[in-house]
Enzyme design. Sequence first.
Site, PDB file in Angstrom:
ATOM      1  N   LYS A   1      13.104 -15.150 -10.517  1.00 32.69           N
ATOM      2  CA  LYS A   1      12.892 -13.907 -11.337  1.00 32.69           C
ATOM      3  C   LYS A   1      11.954 -14.475 -12.557  1.00 32.69           C
ATOM      4  O   LYS A   1      10.894 -13.671 -12.789  1.00 32.69           O
ATOM      5  CB  LYS A   1      14.159 -13.574 -12.169  1.00 32.69           C
ATOM      6  CG  LYS A   1      15.353 -12.914 -11.182  1.00 32.69           C
ATOM      7  CD  LYS A   1      14.634 -11.446 -10.758  1.00 32.69           C
ATOM      8  CE  LYS A   1      14.102 -11.369  -9.717  1.00 32.69           C
ATOM      9  NZ  LYS A   1      14.774 -11.269  -8.245  1.00 32.69           N
TER      10      LYS A   1
ATOM     11  N   ASN B   1      -1.950   1.457   5.814  1.00 36.23           N
ATOM     12  CA  ASN B   1      -1.025   0.625   5.422  1.00 36.23           C
ATOM     13  C   ASN B   1      -0.774  -0.329   6.699  1.00 36.23           C
ATOM     14  O   ASN B   1      -0.252   0.195   7.603  1.00 36.23           O
ATOM     15  CB  ASN B   1       0.271   1.286   5.124  1.00 36.23           C
ATOM     16  CG  ASN B   1       1.206   0.379   4.454  1.00 36.23           C
ATOM     17  OD1 ASN B   1       0.834  -0.922   4.282  1.00 36.23           O
ATOM     18  ND2 ASN B   1       2.455   0.808   3.924  1.00 36.23           N
ATOM     19  N   GLY B   2      -1.147  -1.529   6.597  1.00 34.03           N
ATOM     20  CA  GLY B   2      -0.835  -2.632   7.602  1.00 34.03           C
ATOM     21  C   GLY B   2      -2.127  -3.425   7.711  1.00 34.03           C
ATOM     22  O   GLY B   2      -2.892  -3.480   6.808  1.00 34.03           O
TER      23      GLY B   2
ATOM     24  N   TRP C   1      -2.906  -2.532  -1.720  1.00 35.67           N
ATOM     25  CA  TRP C   1      -2.487  -3.832  -1.963  1.00 35.67           C
ATOM     26  C   TRP C   1      -3.103  -4.724  -0.964  1.00 35.67           C
ATOM     27  O   TRP C   1      -2.758  -4.786  -0.045  1.00 35.67           O
ATOM     28  CB  TRP C   1      -0.936  -4.248  -1.770  1.00 35.67           C
ATOM     29  CG  TRP C   1      -0.396  -5.316  -2.352  1.00 35.67           C
ATOM     30  CD1 TRP C   1      -0.039  -5.869  -3.430  1.00 35.67           C
ATOM     31  CD2 TRP C   1       0.008  -6.340  -1.625  1.00 35.67           C
ATOM     32  NE1 TRP C   1       0.480  -7.012  -3.380  1.00 35.67           N
ATOM     33  CE2 TRP C   1       0.204  -7.486  -2.241  1.00 35.67           C
ATOM     34  CE3 TRP C   1      -0.225  -6.930  -0.120  1.00 35.67           C
ATOM     35  CZ2 TRP C   1       0.875  -8.781  -1.867  1.00 35.67           C
ATOM     36  CZ3 TRP C   1       0.149  -7.978   0.543  1.00 35.67           C
ATOM     37  CH2 TRP C   1       0.713  -9.163  -0.507  1.00 35.67           C
TER      38      TRP C   1
ATOM     39  N   CYS D   1       0.863  -1.240   0.117  1.00 33.96           N
ATOM     40  CA  CYS D   1      -0.035  -0.127  -0.180  1.00 33.96           C
ATOM     41  C   CYS D   1       0.916   1.076  -0.045  1.00 33.96           C
ATOM     42  O   CYS D   1       1.972   1.283   0.724  1.00 33.96           O
ATOM     43  CB  CYS D   1      -0.841   0.150   1.216  1.00 33.96           C
ATOM     44  SG  CYS D   1      -2.177  -1.135   0.985  1.00 33.96           S
TER      45      CYS D   1
ATOM     46  N   GLU E   1       8.363 -14.720 -11.025  1.00 27.93           N
ATOM     47  CA  GLU E   1       7.861 -13.207 -10.614  1.00 27.93           C
ATOM     48  C   GLU E   1       7.245 -12.432 -11.766  1.00 27.93           C
ATOM     49  O   GLU E   1       6.198 -11.874 -11.634  1.00 27.93           O
ATOM     50  CB  GLU E   1       8.962 -12.457 -10.137  1.00 27.93           C
ATOM     51  CG  GLU E   1       9.128 -12.864  -8.624  1.00 27.93           C
ATOM     52  CD  GLU E   1      10.460 -12.137  -7.899  1.00 27.93           C
ATOM     53  OE1 GLU E   1      10.454 -11.458  -6.964  1.00 27.93           O
ATOM     54  OE2 GLU E   1      11.451 -11.788  -8.701  1.00 27.93           O
TER      55      GLU E   1
ATOM     56  N   LYS F   1       6.544  -4.108  -4.098  1.00 25.38           N
ATOM     57  CA  LYS F   1       8.173  -4.079  -3.738  1.00 25.38           C
ATOM     58  C   LYS F   1       8.845  -4.127  -2.522  1.00 25.38           C
ATOM     59  O   LYS F   1       9.173  -5.090  -2.294  1.00 25.38           O
ATOM     60  CB  LYS F   1       8.410  -2.591  -4.487  1.00 25.38           C
ATOM     61  CG  LYS F   1       9.959  -2.331  -4.324  1.00 25.38           C
ATOM     62  CD  LYS F   1      10.743  -3.000  -5.547  1.00 25.38           C
ATOM     63  CE  LYS F   1      11.974  -2.818  -5.442  1.00 25.38           C
ATOM     64  NZ  LYS F   1      12.742  -3.779  -6.079  1.00 25.38           N
TER      65      LYS F   1
ATOM     66  N   ARG G   1       5.439   0.467  -6.120  1.00 24.56           N
ATOM     67  CA  ARG G   1       5.465  -0.658  -5.041  1.00 24.56           C
ATOM     68  C   ARG G   1       4.560  -1.761  -5.135  1.00 24.56           C
ATOM     69  O   ARG G   1       4.599  -2.700  -4.409  1.00 24.56           O
ATOM     70  CB  ARG G   1       4.752   0.318  -3.695  1.00 24.56           C
ATOM     71  CG  ARG G   1       5.751   1.480  -3.312  1.00 24.56           C
ATOM     72  CD  ARG G   1       4.962   2.355  -2.561  1.00 24.56           C
ATOM     73  NE  ARG G   1       4.674   1.825  -1.078  1.00 24.56           N
ATOM     74  CZ  ARG G   1       5.224   1.999   0.063  1.00 24.56           C
ATOM     75  NH1 ARG G   1       6.365   2.851  -0.220  1.00 24.56           N
ATOM     76  NH2 ARG G   1       5.008   1.553   1.068  1.00 24.56           N
TER      77      ARG G   1
ATOM     78  N   HIS H   1      17.266 -37.656  -7.714  1.00 22.14           N
ATOM     79  CA  HIS H   1      16.398 -37.997  -6.435  1.00 22.14           C
ATOM     80  C   HIS H   1      14.937 -37.437  -6.698  1.00 22.14           C
ATOM     81  O   HIS H   1      14.242 -37.430  -5.596  1.00 22.14           O
ATOM     82  CB  HIS H   1      16.957 -37.588  -5.168  1.00 22.14           C
ATOM     83  CG  HIS H   1      18.281 -37.945  -4.930  1.00 22.14           C
ATOM     84  ND1 HIS H   1      18.853 -39.297  -4.312  1.00 22.14           N
ATOM     85  CD2 HIS H   1      19.859 -37.355  -5.128  1.00 22.14           C
ATOM     86  CE1 HIS H   1      19.937 -39.499  -4.242  1.00 22.14           C
ATOM     87  NE2 HIS H   1      20.519 -38.201  -4.884  1.00 22.14           N
TER      88      HIS H   1
ATOM     89  N   GLU I   1      17.349 -18.177  -7.686  1.00 21.80           N
ATOM     90  CA  GLU I   1      17.363 -16.804  -8.177  1.00 21.80           C
ATOM     91  C   GLU I   1      16.679 -16.689  -9.375  1.00 21.80           C
ATOM     92  O   GLU I   1      15.829 -15.991  -9.771  1.00 21.80           O
ATOM     93  CB  GLU I   1      18.501 -15.949  -7.636  1.00 21.80           C
ATOM     94  CG  GLU I   1      18.346 -14.815  -8.123  1.00 21.80           C
ATOM     95  CD  GLU I   1      17.370 -13.818  -7.299  1.00 21.80           C
ATOM     96  OE1 GLU I   1      16.711 -14.157  -6.459  1.00 21.80           O
ATOM     97  OE2 GLU I   1      17.011 -12.619  -7.638  1.00 21.80           O
TER      98      GLU I   1
HETATM   99  N1  HGA Z   1      -5.257  -4.267   5.283  1.00 21.56           N
HETATM  100  C1  HGA Z   1      -5.483  -3.159   4.501  1.00 21.56           C
HETATM  101  C2  HGA Z   1      -4.370  -2.397   4.061  1.00 21.56           C
HETATM  102  C3  HGA Z   1      -3.407  -3.489   3.301  1.00 21.56           C
HETATM  103  C4  HGA Z   1      -1.885  -3.068   3.231  1.00 21.56           C
HETATM  104  O1  HGA Z   1      -1.281  -2.197   4.035  1.00 21.56           O
HETATM  105  N2  HGA Z   1      -0.964  -3.461   2.120  1.00 21.56           N
HETATM  106  O2  HGA Z   1       0.154  -3.043   2.047  1.00 21.56           O
HETATM  107  C5  HGA Z   1      -6.449  -3.670   3.323  1.00 21.56           C
HETATM  108  O3  HGA Z   1      -6.285  -5.049   3.088  1.00 21.56           O
HETATM  109  O4  HGA Z   1      -6.881  -2.817   2.850  1.00 21.56           O
END
Ligand code: HGA
Length: 609
Positions: free
Chosen positions: A488, A99-100, A75, A2, A491, A604, A27, A507, A484
């Site tokens: 890549k 964010n969190g 996110w 986020c 991803e 990111k 990000r 194996h 690695e």
């Molecule tokens: N939990 C919140 C924010 C997600 C977040 O910080 N992502 O990096 C949500 O799901 O909207």
Amino acid sequence: MCGIIAAITKRNITNILINGMKKLEYRGYDSSGLAIIDNQNNIIRIRCVGKVNALIKKINSMKISGNIGVAHTRWATHGKVSTENTHPHISSNIIIVHNGIIENFSILRVFLKKQGYQFYSDTDTEVIAHLLHWEQNKKKYCLKEVIQNSIKKLYGNYSMVVMDKNNPSKLIAIRSGSPLVIGLGIEENFIASDQIALLHVTKRFIYLEEGDIAIIKNNKIDIFNKYNIKINRKEIISTIKYKSIKKGKYHYYMEKEIYEQPYSIQNTLKNRLKDNETIHFDELDLEKDNLLINTEHIHIVACGTSYNAAMVAKYWFESLANIPCDVEIASEFSSRKLVVRKNSLFITLSQSGETADTLSALRYSKNLNYLGNLTICNMEGSSLVKESDCYILTKAGLEIGVASTKSFTTQLTVLLMLIAKIITLKKINDNTSKAIIKTIQNLPQKIQEILKQTQDIKNIAQNLSNKNNILFLGRGDQYPIAIEGALKLKEISYIHAEAYASGELKHGPLALIDENMPVIMIAPKNSLLLKNQQNIKEISARGGIVYILSDQKFDYEDNINIIKLPHIEELIAPICYVVPLQLLAYYIALIKGKNIDQPRNLAKSVTVS
Ligand code: HGA
């Protein structure tokens, strides 16, 4: 992850927010939104799933104007990707971007529903909005006290910005879990998850520390620490050059960052090799030298690409410095009971210095019996740097592509230098440290040579782009390079790739070999070459198609293809051999038309654990 951006100004802030969100795109995110309190004191909220450009289209059709607002690139962690779940979230007059993760959100949700609150999203963030509103209505506190009381009820991470329609003269920011930086302007101020989002409006920044709460007005900023003491935080002038966040002649940041590697490594080495004899890190003083002298065991903890770099370092620490080294995935480390070896140095590796799992691991390690801790990180001023006993910067420059490239090669460069330093300090073997110092200086030129011969890799990318599965093999310190390479590819191209130590082939994975499972084999000239050649024969005998990265000639066979590399000294070969694998992943993803800098579902800096 986020991204947050907010502003309070005397001019219309819509473009400031939009430009900031565009800068935060790197990000990784899945939806975006903003809310502005307009000049008639209405809350105007616009949200959209998908790219910021779609949001801009919506905004452009509306003509909105205001002097205070918050914006967010989301996110998702709680609740699917949908417009309803996109931030900002609102509870009556309270508007919030977050964010969190709020771990106890479901208990609070039940409680708030009982208080009569209606939920419009499945997010944990909406719980915070309603909780703030409930707390505000309980007693007529000021918004700062409302927030301070509310966060006592929250478990988890909640870096956020709050705006109140009933008092649109200030923004309140709280840092708890992930970074927030205040941008200072003239008669205007800003707040964002990182500097990059604000470089178009200011170069002056104040970083909030964990637990800080800031009241941001257009002509005043007050910051209180976690003990509610008013505090002055240092202002810094950003040294990030605007040019470094432009793609220039490249199509994608990842491409730019792959081609930048000779220069990033040059920068990593600069002023650190003294008289070709010793390594000097400005960041480490004599006291830290003692820490290194007393180290008898190394424990490295990291995630993703940094973990793969740590795996290479394990081979080096043991073979070059004779120091036992264990490597562990950060999220695993923090969730188990472990036995700490005697005189063990705890090392964390992270590009951003904000990787939540690595940060938790560092905090957990402090309760254990380690000799001390060191972080190797690309971002000065990051949480890992601040919270560690000592640090070494990789100096890769800003990395924007989600798939990490120059961070990996500069991390390895630093690790090799660190090993040379430890060897000298502990007086283990002078010749080995001199050999490292001599050889490491060839890195920029060797990588430059590899980058000049990309045609082979483009051709192979063409052959491989329609495959569903690819196997990567390597031995010794090239085994983590195979991992690695596979990472890549996964991803950015979404092709399923797996990596094995070549010796493991018999194996299990040999069962997968047929004409549809191409194998990429890393087989440079070294003491393991004969064993690798044997593996190649085994694959070819079973109809498998092998692509070999090597500086050696191989017997011609129909299903064997060689990507010929220049001769590279064994010591630095892992750092060089990853480059063609980065390019291979890049060109395959390009042929498949993927959004290389923002791969689906990835972010990111991973600031949630
Ligand atoms: N939990 C919140 C924010 C997600 C977040 O910080 N992502 O990096 C949500 O799901 O909207």
